[in-house]
Design a protein around this motif. Structure first.
Motif, PDB file in Angstrom:
ATOM      1  N   UNK A 112       0.815  -1.216   0.000  1.00 18.50           N
ATOM      2  CA  UNK A 112       0.000   0.000   0.000  1.00 18.50           C
ATOM      3  C   UNK A 112       0.851   1.270   0.000  1.00 18.50           C
ATOM      4  N   UNK A 113       0.240   2.323  -0.526  1.00 18.24           N
ATOM      5  CA  UNK A 113       0.842   3.654  -0.559  1.00 18.24           C
ATOM      6  C   UNK A 113      -0.256   4.683  -0.319  1.00 18.24           C
ATOM      7  N   UNK A 114       0.142   5.881   0.058  1.00 15.49           N
ATOM      8  CA  UNK A 114      -0.788   6.979   0.247  1.00 15.49           C
ATOM      9  C   UNK A 114      -1.149   7.542  -1.122  1.00 15.49           C
ATOM     10  N   UNK A 115      -2.435   7.675  -1.393  1.00 13.44           N
ATOM     11  CA  UNK A 115      -2.905   8.133  -2.701  1.00 13.44           C
ATOM     12  C   UNK A 115      -3.506   9.530  -2.590  1.00 13.44           C
ATOM     13  N   UNK A 116      -3.211  10.371  -3.559  1.00 11.50           N
ATOM     14  CA  UNK A 116      -3.826  11.690  -3.633  1.00 11.50           C
ATOM     15  C   UNK A 116      -3.230  12.705  -2.681  1.00 11.50           C
ATOM     16  N   UNK A 117      -3.905  13.851  -2.604  1.00  8.35           N
ATOM     17  CA  UNK A 117      -3.468  14.928  -1.720  1.00  8.35           C
ATOM     18  C   UNK A 117      -3.831  14.605  -0.280  1.00  8.35           C
ATOM     19  N   UNK A 118      -3.061  15.164   0.644  1.00 11.62           N
ATOM     20  CA  UNK A 118      -3.279  14.859   2.060  1.00 11.62           C
ATOM     21  C   UNK A 118      -3.222  16.114   2.911  1.00 11.62           C
ATOM     22  N   UNK A 119      -4.211  16.988   2.778  1.00  7.99           N
ATOM     23  CA  UNK A 119      -4.191  18.197   3.603  1.00  7.99           C
ATOM     24  C   UNK A 119      -4.440  17.873   5.077  1.00  7.99           C
ATOM     25  N   UNK A 120      -3.773  18.619   5.932  1.00  7.81           N
ATOM     26  CA  UNK A 120      -3.927  18.483   7.378  1.00  7.81           C
ATOM     27  C   UNK A 120      -4.873  19.582   7.857  1.00  7.81           C
ATOM     28  N   UNK A 121      -5.935  19.218   8.539  1.00 10.35           N
ATOM     29  CA  UNK A 121      -6.890  20.170   9.084  1.00 10.35           C
ATOM     30  C   UNK A 121      -6.427  20.522  10.496  1.00 10.35           C
ATOM     31  N   UNK A 122      -5.679  21.610  10.639  1.00 11.96           N
ATOM     32  CA  UNK A 122      -5.104  21.985  11.933  1.00 11.96           C
ATOM     33  C   UNK A 122      -6.168  22.358  12.959  1.00 11.96           C
ATOM     34  N   UNK A 123      -7.308  22.875  12.509  1.00 15.86           N
ATOM     35  CA  UNK A 123      -8.380  23.242  13.432  1.00 15.86           C
ATOM     36  C   UNK A 123      -8.969  22.007  14.116  1.00 15.86           C
ATOM     37  N   UNK A 124      -9.092  20.919  13.363  1.00 16.40           N
ATOM     38  CA  UNK A 124      -9.655  19.683  13.903  1.00 16.40           C
ATOM     39  C   UNK A 124      -8.577  18.700  14.365  1.00 16.40           C
ATOM     40  N   UNK A 125      -7.343  18.892  13.907  1.00 19.20           N
ATOM     41  CA  UNK A 125      -6.256  17.969  14.251  1.00 19.20           C
ATOM     42  C   UNK A 125      -6.371  16.649  13.513  1.00 19.20           C
ATOM     43  N   UNK A 126      -6.917  16.702  12.284  1.00 22.44           N
ATOM     44  CA  UNK A 126      -7.157  15.479  11.525  1.00 22.44           C
ATOM     45  C   UNK A 126      -6.657  15.609  10.088  1.00 22.44           C
ATOM     46  N   UNK A 127      -6.548  14.466   9.440  1.00 23.54           N
ATOM     47  CA  UNK A 127      -6.235  14.413   8.010  1.00 23.54           C
ATOM     48  C   UNK A 127      -7.053  13.292   7.386  1.00 23.54           C
ATOM     49  N   UNK A 128      -7.624  13.570   6.220  1.00 22.34           N
ATOM     50  CA  UNK A 128      -8.326  12.538   5.453  1.00 22.34           C
ATOM     51  C   UNK A 128      -7.287  11.844   4.588  1.00 22.34           C
ATOM     52  N   UNK A 129      -7.074  10.560   4.845  1.00 17.20           N
ATOM     53  CA  UNK A 129      -6.055   9.799   4.136  1.00 17.20           C
ATOM     54  C   UNK A 129      -6.702   8.656   3.373  1.00 17.20           C
ATOM     55  N   UNK A 130      -6.184   8.410   2.181  1.00 18.53           N
ATOM     56  CA  UNK A 130      -6.653   7.282   1.380  1.00 18.53           C
ATOM     57  C   UNK A 130      -5.437   6.475   0.943  1.00 18.53           C
ATOM     58  N   UNK A 131      -5.422   5.235   1.352  1.00 19.09           N
ATOM     59  CA  UNK A 131      -4.341   4.313   1.001  1.00 19.09           C
ATOM     60  C   UNK A 131      -4.837   3.385  -0.097  1.00 19.09           C
ATOM     61  N   UNK A 132      -4.034   3.229  -1.146  1.00 16.96           N
ATOM     62  CA  UNK A 132      -4.326   2.260  -2.199  1.00 16.96           C
ATOM     63  C   UNK A 132      -3.266   1.168  -2.120  1.00 16.96           C
ATOM     64  N   UNK A 133      -3.577   0.014  -2.649  1.00 19.69           N
ATOM     65  CA  UNK A 133      -2.620  -1.085  -2.616  1.00 19.69           C
ATOM     66  C   UNK A 133      -2.764  -1.991  -3.815  1.00 19.69           C
TER      67      UNK A 133
END
Length: 118
Positions: free
Chosen positions: A91-112
């Motif tokens: 697997x690898x990280x797919x696409x853009x990965x913005x960090x939401x500093x206000x929420x302390x989260x990131x939406x991540x999508x891994x493809x494999x």
């Protein structure tokens, strides 16, 4: 009554990451679509989609940013609340990965290369 949703555990190469919600895994990677002719005939076409795991992750100070953003052959495991376990290999990280500093989260999508339920 059985539990079908709720607590989920996610690991990359054995390191547990914390989700805030929104975990998603595919039930199928072979997609069938209709091809409908102007004469009313119906056929299908098949396309493939890469296996994936996506979710919203908490990003604490010790989050493994370098590993997540550069590794190209991780093993990701999602242990779902209903008892199902989805494994994503190579697997690898797919696409853009913005960090939401206000929420302390990131939406991540891994493809494999392969993904399956254990």
């Amino acid at each position: 009554m059985s539990r079908i949703a709720g607590t989920t555990y996610f690991k990359i190469d054995g390191d547990q990451l914390s989700l805030t919600g929104g975990i998603e895994v595919p039930l199928n990677t072979l997609i069938r679509d209709d091809v409908i002719g102007l004469d009313g005939s119906i056929d299908t076409k098949e396309t493939f989609k890469a296996p994936y795991i996506k979710g919203t992750f908490k990003v604490p100070k010790d989050f493994p940013v370098d590993k997540v953003t550069t590794a190209m052959s991780m093993t990701a495991t999602a242990e779902l609340a209903n008892g199902m376990v989805y494994v994503l290999r190579e697997a690898w990280l797919s696409g853009e990965t913005p960090f939401n500093a206000e929420e302390g989260t990131a939406d991540l999508e891994f493809h494999g290369k392969t993904g399956f339920f254990q």
